[in-house]
Each structure stands twice: as structure tokens, then as C-alpha cells.
Design a protein around this motif. Structure first.
Motif, PDB file in Angstrom:
ATOM      1  N   GLY A   3      60.513  98.411 -53.589  1.00 23.75           N
ATOM      2  CA  GLY A   3      60.592  97.493 -54.861  1.00 23.75           C
ATOM      3  C   GLY A   3      59.478  96.789 -54.871  1.00 23.75           C
ATOM      4  O   GLY A   3      58.568  96.607 -54.040  1.00 23.75           O
ATOM      5  N   GLN A   4      59.381  95.910 -56.009  1.00 24.89           N
ATOM      6  CA  GLN A   4      58.343  95.099 -56.563  1.00 24.89           C
ATOM      7  C   GLN A   4      58.321  93.721 -55.985  1.00 24.89           C
ATOM      8  O   GLN A   4      59.244  93.443 -55.832  1.00 24.89           O
ATOM      9  N   SER A   5      57.208  93.283 -55.598  1.00 26.03           N
ATOM     10  CA  SER A   5      57.333  91.795 -54.977  1.00 26.03           C
ATOM     11  C   SER A   5      57.870  91.093 -55.893  1.00 26.03           C
ATOM     12  O   SER A   5      57.593  91.137 -57.277  1.00 26.03           O
ATOM     13  N   ALA A   6      58.411  90.075 -55.638  1.00 24.79           N
ATOM     14  CA  ALA A   6      58.923  88.971 -56.622  1.00 24.79           C
ATOM     15  C   ALA A   6      58.233  87.572 -56.554  1.00 24.79           C
ATOM     16  O   ALA A   6      57.312  87.290 -55.709  1.00 24.79           O
ATOM     17  N   THR A   7      57.954  86.867 -57.863  1.00 24.65           N
ATOM     18  CA  THR A   7      57.449  85.560 -57.852  1.00 24.65           C
ATOM     19  C   THR A   7      58.283  84.617 -57.555  1.00 24.65           C
ATOM     20  O   THR A   7      59.318  84.404 -58.038  1.00 24.65           O
ATOM     21  N   PRO A   8      57.778  83.812 -56.436  1.00 25.77           N
ATOM     22  CA  PRO A   8      58.532  82.411 -56.014  1.00 25.77           C
ATOM     23  C   PRO A   8      58.940  81.711 -57.293  1.00 25.77           C
ATOM     24  O   PRO A   8      58.288  81.341 -58.137  1.00 25.77           O
ATOM     25  N   ARG A   9      60.073  81.093 -57.304  1.00 21.20           N
ATOM     26  CA  ARG A   9      60.578  80.109 -58.192  1.00 21.20           C
ATOM     27  C   ARG A   9      60.051  78.853 -57.976  1.00 21.20           C
ATOM     28  O   ARG A   9      60.024  77.841 -58.808  1.00 21.20           O
ATOM     29  N   SER A  10      59.435  78.609 -56.796  1.00 19.81           N
ATOM     30  CA  SER A  10      59.297  77.014 -56.330  1.00 19.81           C
ATOM     31  C   SER A  10      57.871  77.161 -55.467  1.00 19.81           C
ATOM     32  O   SER A  10      58.154  78.259 -54.552  1.00 19.81           O
ATOM     33  N   THR A  11      57.150  76.565 -55.491  1.00 18.86           N
ATOM     34  CA  THR A  11      55.900  76.376 -54.598  1.00 18.86           C
ATOM     35  C   THR A  11      55.710  75.180 -54.019  1.00 18.86           C
ATOM     36  O   THR A  11      54.753  74.823 -53.210  1.00 18.86           O
ATOM     37  N   ASP A  12      56.721  74.052 -54.204  1.00 15.86           N
ATOM     38  CA  ASP A  12      56.629  72.768 -53.738  1.00 15.86           C
ATOM     39  C   ASP A  12      57.997  72.177 -53.317  1.00 15.86           C
ATOM     40  O   ASP A  12      58.952  72.734 -53.759  1.00 15.86           O
ATOM     41  N   LEU A  13      58.225  71.074 -52.555  1.00 12.47           N
ATOM     42  CA  LEU A  13      59.283  70.625 -52.105  1.00 12.47           C
ATOM     43  C   LEU A  13      60.107  69.919 -52.964  1.00 12.47           C
ATOM     44  O   LEU A  13      61.250  70.188 -53.051  1.00 12.47           O
ATOM     45  N   ALA A  14      59.338  69.407 -54.144  1.00 14.64           N
ATOM     46  CA  ALA A  14      60.248  68.888 -55.158  1.00 14.64           C
ATOM     47  C   ALA A  14      61.329  69.713 -55.942  1.00 14.64           C
ATOM     48  O   ALA A  14      62.395  69.456 -56.056  1.00 14.64           O
ATOM     49  N   CYS A  70      69.015  80.216 -54.938  1.00 13.45           N
ATOM     50  CA  CYS A  70      68.143  80.749 -55.601  1.00 13.45           C
ATOM     51  C   CYS A  70      66.939  80.224 -56.590  1.00 13.45           C
ATOM     52  O   CYS A  70      65.896  80.577 -56.836  1.00 13.45           O
ATOM     53  N   LEU A  71      67.529  79.098 -57.082  1.00 11.15           N
ATOM     54  CA  LEU A  71      66.835  78.453 -58.067  1.00 11.15           C
ATOM     55  C   LEU A  71      65.585  77.638 -57.560  1.00 11.15           C
ATOM     56  O   LEU A  71      64.697  77.146 -58.522  1.00 11.15           O
ATOM     57  N   GLY A  72      65.618  77.490 -56.332  1.00 15.16           N
ATOM     58  CA  GLY A  72      64.486  76.410 -55.798  1.00 15.16           C
ATOM     59  C   GLY A  72      64.005  77.507 -54.608  1.00 15.16           C
ATOM     60  O   GLY A  72      63.321  76.977 -53.776  1.00 15.16           O
ATOM     61  N   CYS A  73      63.843  78.794 -54.959  1.00  9.81           N
ATOM     62  CA  CYS A  73      63.588  79.656 -53.691  1.00  9.81           C
ATOM     63  C   CYS A  73      61.832  79.885 -53.672  1.00  9.81           C
ATOM     64  O   CYS A  73      61.324  79.947 -54.416  1.00  9.81           O
ATOM     65  N   ARG A  74      61.423  79.588 -52.356  1.00  2.84           N
ATOM     66  CA  ARG A  74      59.891  79.773 -52.180  1.00  2.84           C
ATOM     67  C   ARG A  74      59.560  81.123 -51.740  1.00  2.84           C
ATOM     68  O   ARG A  74      58.502  81.314 -51.577  1.00  2.84           O
TER      69      ARG A  74
END
Lengths: 348, 353
Positions: free
Chosen positions: A201-212, A185-189
Motif C-alpha cells: 500500500g501507500q506510505s502514510a503521513t506522520p501525524r506528529s513530527t515533534d515530542l509536544a 494513533c493521534l500522536g503517531c510519528r
């Protein structure tokens, strides 16, 4: 009808649609889910979702055919299991005739990618499923909870804001949700389902937007010298008990009872429980998922020995993204690169 | 006169080291550097920190029934006429070393009573198991850490049950009171450490008393064999109970009483080994017949067999003994939260449901 079926939504879902469903009259996601399932159940063969289990920290899958059971359905950070595998394995597969009504299923963002991959590989047609998409802020890894507090007799587990609150034998534990989320989950896009008929429910904010960020754990291992990487995997895989939970939990492990590690004719793998056998099994598993794995983390979640087996597949996923610009399970109409054959290919 | 010693926590490592010069030691310990990692029974080497504070992830049974063992080695010989497999020599020599399991839990040791009935009490006696059984002693920890998934007293055990144990370990303030329960165990304790002072001895006594009274779990298994037979053909019941089962082998491999095995020959050219390895009734290949027919073709029949074996067939065959020690590992490790207590508990409910 306040909340209807959002027609045939595909990948890269428009934000406006998410908002539309958010404005639904129902107060909580769980109530909204019950309402939607209640409305849909007559049109469904069965509904697959999550329900509370005898352990308040873990949910268990539920297969609903009868409206009486709808109240058992739940959603939220304790619903860590990816349920999509049940669509292509018994009982959903066996007990449902091909001309039957669709099967309803609850999916988080990551789960929805498995669904897309199953559709891409024609294990499933889109009209066989009614997808109840549930935006996800991350799921709880109960083993991480257990490492923080000694669990004796958990009476209740609830999530309030950013906290997991446990009542264990009269003691209340308040644990920061962030610290007990599953590794994946910690690197979820893709916390929001990439395919769904309806959103809850409400949309969630991605935790990651990049490969790194997404592949930070792979990068960390790759920085180690080769010998240390080998030593790491030998020591991790040494714990494997060959129970094959990782294989059976994987929605895309579709060989089922014909798996290479158990077939008797030919017999590819011995019954020995040494590191070479375990190594071979896990790397065969990973290689069979090359370009197919969506990183749902089920293999790692179910491992009783806490082996980070998803990491092996993450490495392959990273290669796929870097070399071929392809991430599995996003677009039902895309053909996965390793499932194509182009006689004129010049790049390999 | 019973022999008792007190081992202070900070002297545990040195006492175990001394003990390990008399007998091989297996202790519960973390399976990697991280203390909170999964645990199992491992050979003691000085410096290994015992994990006495929680039940091990993997069970004790491998001490007597290893996950894989070589039953025998064989070699074919060519005769001068050129027939490649005209004779075979077989070597089943093995060495079993006396071993003490230090820090087992009562549930784990209790589970061996089930294995004993199968492997050593006839009509078929398993020499491999029996040899290890005779050479293994158990120092059992009075259990104070039962959790919500434990149910030992429901299945005939208990947190202070010492059936089959040779030594009793009682965790007290500042260390452990260890008491010999058999003559061979007395010898092991000689010259290891001093006797406990009277305060600690009294505390140990109280802890044992309390543990003997403690009830762990509420499962009622009375009448389960008959209830299971009534439920046998009720497919709906079994579907309802185990629809979510993934068909993996976790529950059987972490189970201290599951003993099913398979035998395979691993051959290379003219030489080979006959291996015995754990098998799982949850696997498709477990009952697959040579014809291709499989009498337990789906997870329903397979899970039903697991429940039936533990709570109906074994008690019917062995005078009420259950094939379950109530350790709760199958519940703790199940990836989809199947709780065998519920499956067994519901057997007796109104069967028309």
C-alpha cells in the motif's frame, strides 16, 4: 516478478523504495498482501496476520500454514492488534524448531518498532522473520465507536476514505474515522514500518513530527498539581481487575510465567485487590519497560476497564527522549541506553 | 396478589434512596464520572445514576463471591519458653448485610444457579457464599438490549427469565414497572410508589410477553459434553481455535459463572489474614504443583479446560446445567476476538477435519 522481496531494509527506510512497491500492479492493499503472501508462503514456516472475526469491527490474529487460508488475510484500520508478541510467545515460538524456515508477519509502523526492540534485545534474529510492512493511517478503537453509536448487531464495517461505515441491524452509521482512532494513533510519528522486507500500500503521513504532539497527553497530566495526578491514577487504577491482559499483550513483557506479580517464592505482591497492589503492578510493569517501550499501545487497547495504562509508559518514553535522546525500537543495531553499562559514565 | 409499582424515571433516585433505608442496594453504574465508561455493580448512594441501558462490564458474581475476601484472621502467640508459634487464635467473624441488587440482568442472575450447585448444594457447603446468598435479593431487569454477542436462550436462559429473581423490573415509557415475585420482595415495595396505571401495566405485560418469546443466540449446545470428549486429544483442533489466545484472565474475570479461587495467607510477624481471591484457569500458576510439574503447561490445555469445564464437566456432573449463562462478556472483552460460541459450535463438526 513484479514485486520481489526488498532486501533487508533497516530503519529510516528510503522513500524511493516505498514508492517502488506502490507502483505494483495490484489494486488494493489487501489483494497485494494476498499476492505477496502467496508467493512467500512456500519459503515460510507460517504467516501471522489479521483476519476478520465474528465481530466485523474487530479483527483476530490468524496463523497461516496453508495457502487455502490466505484469502482470510486482511489489513487496514480495523487491524489494531500488534502481532509481534506472538513471535516470542507460543505458538510461534514453541511450534517452530530453531532451524525452521522464517516466520512471516504483518506489521504496521508501531508494530515494526516492537520487532526492532525484540531484535535489539536478541529475542529474535532478523533472519527469523519476513516482515510484511503495512503503512498505517491509524487504527479504530471499537470502544470509541461504541460510545458514539449503540452497537446491536453490526453486520459489516468498512472504511471508505475518511469514514467508517457500519451496517447495524439495517441502520447505516457513517462515522468520521478521525473521531474513533485509538489514542496512540493521534500522536503517531512512525506510521510507516521502520523495518520490513516488503511494503504494502501507500506510505502514510506522520501525524506528529515533534515530542509536544506525541506526548500531548502526558503534558496535559503533568500540568495538574501533584495531588490531582495522584487522584487521577488512583481512580483509574481502582478499576483494574488484575486480569493481566495488559501484561500478556505487551510484546516486550518477556518474563512470561515468571512475572513478579504472580511468583509465589518470593511473593512480592499480595492477592488483595486494593489500589496499592494495582498501583504497584502497573508501575512495576512500566518500570520494566523503561527505555524499551515503543508505545504500541497494546496494553491500553486490551484493557477491559479502559484504563489509560500506556500513558504511564509514555511518561517514561518522554523522559528517555528528553534526557537521553533515545526512542526505542527504531534501529536494530542500536544498543538501548539502559542495556549498556559504561564504567566511565560521568553524566549520572 | 402480586404487588406492582411504577417508578417514573425522574423519581428513580428518590425511590432508590427510600428503598436503601430498608436494605443495602447494589446497582449497575458507571465506574467513573464519564457515563460511557465501563460499568459494574456498586453500592447505591443518592445521586448515583443507574446504568440500566447496557450490560455491566464486570459481572454480578462479586456480590456473592468478592474478588478478594478475608476468610479469617489469625494470630500466633509466644509461650514463656520462647517458642514463637506455640498457639494460634483464629477469628472468622464476619458481617453480612441484607442486600438488594437492583437492575441485574437475567443472565447474571441465572449464572448464580451454577455457583449455587458448587457452593451451596453440597457435598461441600461454603458458609461464606451461603450466608451472602441467603441475604441477597435480586430485582431483575427484563432485558431489551441484547446485542450480537448475547446468547442467553442458547444456554437455557432468556431475556425475561426470572429464575432466582425476587422482583421484576420492566422498562416502560417514562419509567419502570416493578413487580414483586416473592413475599419478602412485597414488603420492600410497600409505600415506595403508586401502582402503575392500566396503560403502563398493559405495556409492561406486552414487553414481558415479547421478551419471553425472543430467541437470543443460535448456539446449539446439545451433545457438547460428548463432542468435547472426542475433541479432547485433538491438539490441532485446539490450536486452530485458540492459537491467538494471550493467556490473560479477562474472560474468566468478566464471566458471571467462573468461580475458581485461590487461598493465600498474608502474614506479617505473628499476625495474618487468610484471603480468598479469584483465580483464573488461564494462568500458568493455576495448576502449578509444588513439585514444579504443571499438568496444564500451555494455553492450549488451559483454554481447553475452560471450554470443557463449562460445556462438558459441569453438565455431566449437574444434570445438564451449563457453566455458561450466555451473557457474551468473554466475547466482548477478549483482546483477540476469541468467540467461545465458535469453539463450542465447532466441537460437533466433522472430527476428522
Amino acid at each position: 516478478m513484479a514485486v520481489g522481496w526488498v532486501k533487508r531494509s533497516a530503519a529510516h527506510h528510503a522513500v524511493s523504495e516505498i514508492e517502488r512497491v506502490e507502483k505494483a500492479v495490484l489494486e488494493t492493499s489487501r489483494m497485494q498482501l494476498h499476492k505477496l503472501v502467496e508467493e512467500a508462503l512456500p519459503e515460510l514456516e507460517m504467516m501471522i496476520g489479521w483476519a476478520e472475526s465474528s465481530d466485523p469491527l474487530q479483527t483476530t490474529p490468524i496463523f497461516i500454514r496453508d495457502a487455502k487460508s490466505i484469502s482470510k488475510l486482511t489489513c487496514g484500520p480495523l487491524c489494531s492488534q500488534n502481532l509481534t508478541g506472538y513471535l516470542v510467545k507460543p505458538p510461534a515460538l514453541d511450534s517452530v524448531p530453531k532451524d525452521a524456515k522464517p516466520i512471516g508477519i504483518c506489521v504496521k509502523g508501531c508494530d515494526s518498532r516492537s520487532l526492532v526492540a525484540l531484535i535489539q534485545e536478541k529475542f529474535l534474529t532478523r533472519d527469523r522473520v519476513r516482515i510484511f510492512g503495512i503503512p498505517c493511517r491509524g487504527t479504530v478503537d471499537w470502544r470509541k465507536v461504541e460510545k458514539r453509536v449503540q452497537l446491536l448487531n453490526v453486520k459489516s464495517a468498512t472504511v471508505e476514505d475518511d469514514w467508517l461505515i457500519l451496517d447495524d441491524s439495517g441502520t447505516t452509521h457513517k462515522i468520521a474515522l478521525e473521531e474513533v482512532l485509538s489514542r496512540k494513533c493521534l500522536g503517531c510519528r512512525y506510521p510507516n514500518p521502520v523495518i520490513h522486507d516488503v511494503l504494502i500500500g501507500q506510505s502514510a503521513t506522520p501525524r506528529s513530527t515533534d515530542l509536544a504532539t506525541t506526548y500531548r497527553d502526558v503534558d496535559a497530566i503533568e500540568k495538574e498539581p501533584l495531588e490531582q495526578r495522584l487522584a487521577f491514577w488512583q481512580s483509574e487504577l481502582d478499576r483494574c481487575i488484575r486480569c493481566y491482559a495488559c501484561r500478556n499483550a505487551c510484546p516486550l513483557c518477556v518474563c512470561q510465567d515468571k512475572c513478579i506479580v504472580e511468583t509465589r517464592e518470593p511473593r512480592w505482591l499480595t492477592q488483595r485487590a486494593g489500589i496499592p497492589e494495582k498501583f504497584l503492578f502497573h508501575f512495576i510493569h512500566a518500570m520494566h519497560l523503561a527505555g524499551r517501550c515503543t508505545g504500541c499501545g497494546e496494553c491500553e487497547r486490551v484493557c477491559p476497564m479502559e484504563i489509560p495504562v500506556t500513558l504511564i509508559k509514555e511518561k517514561l518514553n518522554k523522559i528517555m527522549e528528553e534526557m537521553l535522546g533515545y526512542a526505542a525500537g527504531l534501529d536494530p543495531d542500536a544498543v538501548p541506553p539502559l542495556l549498556t553499562f559504561n564504567p566511565g559514565e560521568t553524566e549520572i | 396478589m402480586a404487588v406492582k409499582i411504577f417508578i417514573a424515571t425522574d423519581r428513580l433516585d428518590s425511590v432508590l434512596e427510600k428503598l436503601s433505608t430498608k436494605i443495602d442496594l447494589l446497582i449497575p453504574a458507571s465506574l467513573k464520572d464519564d457515563k460511557s465508561a465501563p460499568t459494574g455493580f456498586v453500592p447505591f448512594v443518592p445521586g448515583t445514576a443507574p446504568a440500566f441501558d447496557r450490560q455491566t462490564t464486570t459481572p454480578l458474581k462479586k456480590a456473592l463471591l468478592p474478588q478478594v475476601e478475608t476468610l479469617l484472621r489469625f494470630e500466633y502467640h509466644k509461650d514463656p519458653q520462647g517458642s514463637p508459634k506455640s498457639s494460634v487464635t483464629v477469628d472468622d467473624q464476619r458481617q453480612v448485610r441484607p442486600t438488594l441488587v437492583f437492575g441485574a440482568r437475567p443472565c447474571d442472575v441465572k449464572a448464580l444457579t451454577t455457583l449455587d450447585r458448587v457452593f451451596s448444594n453440597g457435598p461441600y457447603v461454603d458458609p461464606y457464599y451461603v450466608e451472602r446468598r441467603k441475604n441477597t435479593l435480586f430485582a431483575t431487569l427484563v432485558c431489551r438490549q441484547n446485542d450480537a454477542k448475547c446468547f442467553c436462550t442458547s444456554v437455557g436462559g432468556g431475556p425475561a427469565d426470572m429464575e432466582g429473581s425476587h422482583l421484576r423490573i420492566v422498562p416502560v415509557d417514562g419509567g419502570y414497572v416493578v413487580e414483586a415475585l416473592s413475599p419478602e420482595a412485597q414488603t420492600l415495595l410497600e409505600n415506595l410508589a403508586d401502582a402503575p396505571d392500566s396503560a403502563r401495566d398493559a405495556q409492561a405485560g406486552q414487553i414481558v410477553e415479547e421478551a419471553l418469546k425472543r430467541r437470543v443466540g443460535e448456539l446449539d449446545t446439545k451433545g457438547s459434553p460428548e463432542a468435547f470428549r472426542k475433541r479432547f486429544d485433538q491438539t490441532d483442533y485446539w490450536f486452530q481455535m485458540i492459537n491467538q489466545c494471550l493467556g490473560c484472565g479477562v474472560c474468566t474475570y468478566v464471566c458471571p459463572t467462573c468461580y475458581c479461587f485461590t487461598i493465600t495467607d498474608e502474614v506479617e510477624n505473628l499476625k495474618g489474614e487468610r484471603l480468598r481471591s479469584w483465580d483464573s484457569c488461564m494462568f500458568y500458576h493455576y495448576t502449578l504443583e509444588a513439585s514444579g510439574h504443571n499438568p496444564r503447561p500451555t494455553k492450549l490445555e488451559r483454554y481447553r479446560n475452560r471450554v470443557g469445564h463449562k460445556f462438558s464437566y459441569i453438565p455431566e456432573r449437574y444434570e445438564g446445567l451449563l457453566g455458561c449463562c450466555g451473557c457474551g462478556r468473554c466475547i466482548r472483552s477478549c483482546p483477540v476476538s476469541i468467540d467461545i460460541r465458535q469453539v463450542v459450535g465447532h466441537l460437533k463438526e466433522n472430527t476428522s477435519e
